[in-house]
Write a protein that holds these residues in place. Structure first.
Motif: not given
Length: 136
Positions: A49-62
């Motif tokens: 996945l592109p590293a700049d997707i803002p929602e990625l941080e939310e997935l990592e946190a979950a």
């Protein structure tokens, strides 16, 4: 459940609601009826996945909050991350590059949380596909 189809033209992901054991049994039965070889084994699959997707941080946190050892996100380089999932690999042979992977979330997660994480992973993959196919 997430179903990842690896083909000669790339990866196609879909969310399916079928019981994993039922889907595997149906695929084995189909292969037997067609006289085809089918290799089935537990394993891991990954996609970028592109590293700049803002929602990625939310997935990592979950994933961190729920301690889901079956799913990890690893930084590959400045532009991309690798999402790594556990599940079941099905292909014509052990060495096959093309096949179907069923990503199975941990049984320790509630069904609601599992579905939420699967939906989120699927959404991010769809966003990355739209990002890749849109003209620059």
């Amino acid at each position: 459940m997430l179903k990842l189809n690896y083909t000669d033209v790339g990866l196609y992901m879909e969310r399916i609601m079928t019981n994993p054991e039922l889907l595997i049994a149906q695929r084995v039965l189909l292969a037997m009826r067609l006289g085809q070889m089918l290799h089935v084994e537990p394993g891991r699959a990954s996609f970028l996945l592109p590293a700049d997707i803002p929602e990625l941080e939310e997935l990592e946190a979950a994933l961190q909050r729920e301690y889901n050892p079956n799913s990890t996100i690893l930084l590959v380089d400045d532009a991309s991350v690798e999402v790594n999932l556990s599940g079941c690999w099905m292909a014509e042979s052990k060495e096959a590059q093309e096949g179907m992977f069923l990503a199975l979330m941990s049984d320790s997660l509630s069904e609601t949380l599992r579905e939420r994480i699967e939906r989120f992973i699927y959404k991010l993959w769809q966003m990355s596909e739209a990002h890749i196919s849109s003209p620059a």
